[in-house]
Scaffold this motif. Structure first.
Motif: not given
Length: 296
Positions: A71, A75, A80-82, A86, A91, A292
């Motif tokens: 994942w 991301a 995007t942010h993990m 999440a 993601v 995210n």
């Protein structure tokens, strides 16, 4: 692989689960010192000839390059942010709505499997699980009663893949409709026996300890899936001493392990497992409080 005749070995879980949905604890037991979330691997593919789906026609079938990624890698690909709570669509940065999801490099993504931990990931986790119990050779595996073709052949059908591994053949290995209990994978005495009834779910129990899963060859020796090529992991796994519990809820695209801080630390630090620590009371269905945001 022996089925258990009664649900007594799992009754201790009942008092540790919520009966109404508030967070993950309708399926993951409370009362453990630490928790970790293992993210199920993501599959992605692209045509071998061009290396990208961008500008590539979909009218024909092409040889594909396929791989499993974390994942965190998804991301990174989508900016995007993990984080521990999440959700996969966040993601990706978008809801798929049945449409193809491509990254800038031309990879096409499939959602991680729900209710099923990949054999290689389970094997890696089992190494640590076996080290954090006094009974690595004694334990219980619980399998959800509702998997297709498990208790009965009624309504179950199976598509076969052609020898080229790409096309689905136009033949269906369909069981006879209306078949009764015991006509599926499990014998009638197991189907008609006692199940472990937990909030919203019922499970068949098997004598399958943590050490059993260290070798990914376990897929060839369990009675609850139709083919080693499409294996099904246990939905709940625990050792006899109850030092930890592994839960792969049928609707989750990740697996949660409850145990000691030392076990959780070992899982999180293993580079072959994508795992992050969770707080007790985590809600895995909603992460609006942790939006995210672009990777910096």
């Amino acid at each position: 692989m022996e089925s258990l005749t009664n649900a007594d070995p799992g009754e201790w879980l009942r008092s540790l689960l919520d009966t109404k949905w508030h967070d993950m604890h309708t399926v993951v037991p409370r009362g453990f010192l630490a928790y970790a979330r293992i993210f199920h691997p993501v599959e992605r593919d692209r045509p071998k000839d061009t290396g990208t789906w961008h500008g590539h026609a979909r009218t024909d079938v092409y040889p594909l390059e396929c791989e499993k990624v974390s994942w965190a890698a998804v991301a990174q690909a989508f900016g995007t942010h993990m984080h521990p709570l999440a959700q996969f669509h966040r993601v990706l940065g978008t809801e798929s709505n049945g449409q193809e999801i491509l990254d800038a490099a031309g990879w096409r993504y499939s959602a991680p499997r729900t209710g099923n931990l990949a054999p290689e990931t389970l094997a890696a986790a089992a190494v640590h699980l076996g080290k954090h119990t006094s009974t690595p050779d004694q334990g219980v595996s619980a399998v959800w009663e509702g998997w297709g073709g498990l208790t009965s052949s009624a309504g179950y059908a199976e598509l076969a893949v052609s020898s080229d591994g790409v096309h689905l053949e136009n033949k269906v290995a369909a069981a006879t409709l209306g078949s009764g209990p015991g006509s599926g994978l499990l014998q009638a005495e197991v189907v008609n026996g006692e199940t472990l009834d937990l909030p919203g779910r019922a499970y068949y129990l098997f004598n399958a300890a943590p050490q059993f899963y260290i070798d990914s060859d376990w897929v060839n020796h369990v009675p609850w899936h139709h083919s080693p090529g499409w294996p099904q992991s246990p939905n709940i796994l625990w050792p006899t001493d109850g030092q930890w519990v592994l839960v792969t809820e049928i609707d989750f695209d990740s697996t949660v392990i409850a145990g000691s801080p030392e076990l959780i630390s070992a899982l999180v630090q293993d580079p072959t497992i994508e795992a992050l620590p969770l707080q007790e009371g985590a809600d895995l269905t909603w992460d609006a409080d942790i939006p995210n945001r672009p990777v910096r």
